[in-house]
Scaffold this active site. Structure first.
Site, short mmCIF file in Angstrom:
data_model
loop_
_atom_site.label_atom_id
_atom_site.label_comp_id
_atom_site.label_asym_id
_atom_site.label_seq_id
_atom_site.Cartn_x
_atom_site.Cartn_y
_atom_site.Cartn_z
N LYS A 168 2.22 -3.30 7.32
CA LYS A 168 2.50 -3.48 5.89
C LYS A 168 3.94 -3.08 5.56
O LYS A 168 4.62 -3.73 4.78
CB LYS A 168 1.52 -2.66 5.03
CG LYS A 168 0.08 -3.13 5.05
CD LYS A 168 -0.14 -4.52 4.46
CE LYS A 168 0.07 -4.58 2.97
NZ LYS A 168 -0.32 -5.93 2.42
N THR A 211 0.82 -1.22 0.00
CA THR A 211 0.00 0.00 0.00
C THR A 211 0.85 1.27 0.00
O THR A 211 2.00 1.24 0.48
CB THR A 211 -0.90 0.00 1.27
OG1 THR A 211 -1.45 1.29 1.46
CG2 THR A 211 -0.10 -0.35 2.52
N ASP A 212 0.27 2.35 -0.49
CA ASP A 212 0.97 3.65 -0.42
C ASP A 212 1.09 4.15 1.02
O ASP A 212 1.87 5.06 1.31
CB ASP A 212 0.28 4.70 -1.30
CG ASP A 212 -1.16 4.98 -0.91
OD1 ASP A 212 -1.71 4.32 -0.02
OD2 ASP A 212 -1.77 5.89 -1.54
N GLU A 213 0.31 3.55 1.94
CA GLU A 213 0.29 4.07 3.32
C GLU A 213 1.61 3.86 4.04
O GLU A 213 1.87 4.50 5.05
CB GLU A 213 -0.89 3.45 4.08
CG GLU A 213 -2.20 3.71 3.36
CD GLU A 213 -3.45 3.38 4.16
OE1 GLU A 213 -3.40 3.38 5.39
OE2 GLU A 213 -4.49 3.13 3.51
N TYR A 243 -1.82 -0.40 11.03
CA TYR A 243 -1.96 -1.09 9.73
C TYR A 243 -0.75 -0.82 8.84
O TYR A 243 -0.10 -1.74 8.34
CB TYR A 243 -3.25 -0.65 9.02
CG TYR A 243 -3.28 -0.99 7.54
CD1 TYR A 243 -3.34 -2.32 7.12
CD2 TYR A 243 -3.25 0.01 6.55
CE1 TYR A 243 -3.35 -2.65 5.76
CE2 TYR A 243 -3.27 -0.31 5.20
CZ TYR A 243 -3.32 -1.63 4.82
OH TYR A 243 -3.33 -1.96 3.47
P1 NAD Z 1 -9.68 -7.36 2.18
O1 NAD Z 1 -9.69 -7.09 3.65
O2 NAD Z 1 -10.90 -7.10 1.38
O3 NAD Z 1 -9.28 -8.88 1.93
C1 NAD Z 1 -8.29 -9.54 2.65
C2 NAD Z 1 -8.46 -11.03 2.42
O4 NAD Z 1 -7.43 -11.70 3.16
C3 NAD Z 1 -9.79 -11.59 2.93
O5 NAD Z 1 -10.35 -12.44 1.96
C4 NAD Z 1 -9.41 -12.37 4.17
O6 NAD Z 1 -10.27 -13.47 4.44
C5 NAD Z 1 -7.99 -12.81 3.84
N1 NAD Z 1 -7.21 -13.08 5.05
C6 NAD Z 1 -7.08 -12.27 6.15
N2 NAD Z 1 -6.31 -12.88 7.07
C7 NAD Z 1 -5.93 -14.07 6.54
C8 NAD Z 1 -5.12 -15.13 7.02
N3 NAD Z 1 -4.57 -15.10 8.25
N4 NAD Z 1 -4.90 -16.20 6.23
C9 NAD Z 1 -5.47 -16.26 4.98
N5 NAD Z 1 -6.27 -15.30 4.50
C10 NAD Z 1 -6.49 -14.21 5.26
O7 NAD Z 1 -8.43 -6.56 1.63
P2 NAD Z 1 -8.23 -5.81 0.24
O8 NAD Z 1 -8.73 -4.43 0.36
O9 NAD Z 1 -8.69 -6.68 -0.86
O10 NAD Z 1 -6.63 -5.72 0.21
C11 NAD Z 1 -5.85 -6.78 -0.33
C12 NAD Z 1 -4.38 -6.43 -0.21
O11 NAD Z 1 -4.12 -5.22 -0.91
C13 NAD Z 1 -3.91 -6.20 1.23
O12 NAD Z 1 -2.63 -6.75 1.36
C14 NAD Z 1 -3.89 -4.68 1.37
O13 NAD Z 1 -2.92 -4.29 2.31
C15 NAD Z 1 -3.50 -4.27 -0.04
N6 NAD Z 1 -3.99 -2.94 -0.47
C16 NAD Z 1 -5.31 -2.60 -0.33
C17 NAD Z 1 -5.75 -1.36 -0.78
C18 NAD Z 1 -7.21 -0.95 -0.69
O14 NAD Z 1 -7.53 0.18 -1.02
N7 NAD Z 1 -8.11 -1.82 -0.31
C19 NAD Z 1 -4.84 -0.46 -1.35
C20 NAD Z 1 -3.50 -0.85 -1.48
C21 NAD Z 1 -3.09 -2.09 -1.04
P1 TYD Z 2 -10.65 4.17 4.38
O1 TYD Z 2 -11.62 3.75 3.33
O2 TYD Z 2 -10.74 3.54 5.74
O3 TYD Z 2 -9.19 4.01 3.75
P2 TYD Z 2 -7.75 4.50 4.32
O4 TYD Z 2 -7.90 4.99 5.70
O5 TYD Z 2 -6.96 3.23 4.28
O6 TYD Z 2 -7.29 5.53 3.37
O7 TYD Z 2 -10.80 5.75 4.59
C1 TYD Z 2 -10.64 6.66 3.51
C2 TYD Z 2 -10.75 8.06 4.08
O8 TYD Z 2 -12.08 8.26 4.56
C3 TYD Z 2 -9.85 8.30 5.28
O9 TYD Z 2 -9.37 9.65 5.25
C4 TYD Z 2 -10.76 8.12 6.47
C5 TYD Z 2 -12.10 8.60 5.95
N1 TYD Z 2 -13.30 7.95 6.55
C6 TYD Z 2 -14.32 8.75 7.09
O10 TYD Z 2 -14.27 10.00 7.06
N2 TYD Z 2 -15.40 8.11 7.62
C7 TYD Z 2 -15.49 6.75 7.69
O11 TYD Z 2 -16.50 6.22 8.23
C8 TYD Z 2 -14.43 5.95 7.13
C9 TYD Z 2 -14.49 4.45 7.16
C10 TYD Z 2 -13.35 6.61 6.56
#
Ligand code: NAD
Ligand code: TYD
Length: 350
Positions: A162, A133-135, A158
């Site tokens: 990561k 992630t960019d975070e 988080y």
């Molecule tokens: P998500 O929470 O929707 O999915 C995570 C999946 O991992 C779920 O299916 C869960 O059951 C599985 N999981 C969790 N713990 C596990 C374990 N111990 N063993 C096996 N499986 C397990 O997450 P997402 O949003 O799809 O993100 C996927 C990846 O991409 C993550 O690594 C996250 O850090 C990264 N990422 C997400 C975003 C975003 O915006 N969502 C952006 C950048 C990077």
């Molecule tokens: P989120 O979807 O949790 O992603 P991330 O924190 O990983 O970027 O949140 C996106 C932005 O929205 C973040 O600045 C937090 C804000 N946010 C709210 O204002 N209200 C909410 O209920 C949630 C879940 C997020």
């Protein structure tokens, strides 16, 4: 195209399900093994349309279990891993950091160890693709972008977990010669995202006429990318033959939270025939997230220049598709928000 046995972890989650679908449909000569624990965020309904394909196998299991992972590698002899399994929600990491350490760090190291033991050949087919992630880069002021060389400065449990997992991946590359790539992506949006994240939460609450919680002043900024474009970027990088490289992936698409929320409210009012601006009345400013990162912005020039990837959709197109998907899948929303998620929702927004 050679035959491959690819382990995708977290394939029942939001991004993972789009990656699994893309690879299973596009590469009939690959066998995709989807390993997922099915936590509250994992949902096999996301993959109903491909679950009976010959080149797809689901395996229920936990990446935290080192012995299980080791045995799995002995049994299936995977030649590549695309690792997405993680605890992924910042607010949950603030309530309970330990599971983030266990899953995101220990789980990743278990997978790295299994690859290290299992991969002996140097034919170039082995790859550990780590989805990050960019975070990990921390937070920006009003100016500037994260580039691949930006120093890590994670601010939440988080992002700290990561960042640590990224460091372990690079350390295994450096120390044991493990071939890896890492991509650091901005915020994803699209179908099948669990409604604890901002965009699906706003859609769900607007539809149900519930308060829409906005943290702090609502002027926090994120760079949003259509999830299928992220899956395509992963496909591009996976096949690029680049190893021990890092790519930033993003949409050059920055939005303040409050503007996105108003945009979604407006589209929903139009789509379901409510009075103009009626959903906006649900907007409720609440206490800020502790340690809230002010701004993320990704510079994805490198992946465009070297590999030719760039986003295919504008945000306006993507957000409309997303809202329409949720409008057409209210049963999916009901199913995922029963039980476990409700308990979390009460704790977070009491
Ligand atoms: P998500 O929470 O929707 O999915 C995570 C999946 O991992 C779920 O299916 C869960 O059951 C599985 N999981 C969790 N713990 C596990 C374990 N111990 N063993 C096996 N499986 C397990 O997450 P997402 O949003 O799809 O993100 C996927 C990846 O991409 C993550 O690594 C996250 O850090 C990264 N990422 C997400 C975003 C975003 O915006 N969502 C952006 C950048 C990077
Ligand atoms: P989120 O979807 O949790 O992603 P991330 O924190 O990983 O970027 O949140 C996106 C932005 O929205 C973040 O600045 C937090 C804000 N946010 C709210 O204002 N209200 C909410 O209920 C949630 C879940 C997020």
């Amino acid at each position: 195209m050679m035959n491959r046995r690819i382990l995708v972890t977290g394939g029942a989650g939001f991004i993972g399900s789009h990656v699994v679908r893309l690879f299973v449909s596009k590469y009939s000569n690959y066998h995709i093994y989807n390993l997922d624990k099915l936590t509250y965020a994992g949902n096999l309904e996301n993959l109903k349309d491909i679950e009976n394909k010959d080149n797809y196998t689901f395996i229920k299991g936990d990446i935290r279990d080192a012995k299980f992972i080791e045995d799995l590698f002995s049994e299936y002899q995977f030649d590549a891993v695309i690792h997405l399994a993680a605890e992924s929600h910042v607010d949950r990491s603030i309530l309970d950091p330990l599971i983030f350490l266990e899953t995101n760090i220990m789980g990743t190291v278990n997978l790295l160890n299994a690859c290290k033991v299992s991969w002996k050949d140097d034919s170039g087919r082995n790859l550990f693709y780590h989805v990050s992630t960019d975070e990990v880069y921390g937070t920006l002021g009003d100016e500037g972008f994260f580039v691949e060389a930006t120093s890590y400065d994670p601010q939440s449990p988080y992002s700290a977990s990561k960042a640590s997992s990224d460091h372990f991946v690079r350390a295994y590359g450096n120390t044991y010669g493990l071939p890896y790539v890492i991509s650091n992506c901005s915020n994803n949006y699209g179908p099948n995202q669990f409604p604890e994240k901002l965009i699906p939460l706003v859609i769900q609450n607007a539809l149900n006429q519930k308060p829409i919680p906005v943290y702090g002043d609502g002027k926090y900024t994120r760079d949003w990318l259509w999830v299928k474009d992220h899956a395509l970027a992963i496909d591009t990088i996976f096949h690029s033959k680049k190893v021990n490289e890092t790519y930033n992936i993003g949409g050059f698409n920055e939005w303040q939270n409050i503007d996105i929320i108003k945009l979604i409210c407006g589209i929903i009012d139009k789509q379901i025939g409510r009075d103009d601006k009626s959903s906006e009345k649900l907007i409720t400013f609440i206490k800020d997230r502790p340690g809230h990162d002010r701004r993320y912005a990704i510079d994805s020039t490198k992946v465009k220049r070297e590999l030719g990837w760039s986003p295919s959709l504008t945000f306006e197109e993507g957000i409309e598709k997303t809202i329409n998907w949720y409008l057409g899948n209210t049963q999916w929303l009901k199913n995922v928000t029963s039980g476990e998620y409700q308990k979390y929702y009460e704790r977070q927004y009491q």
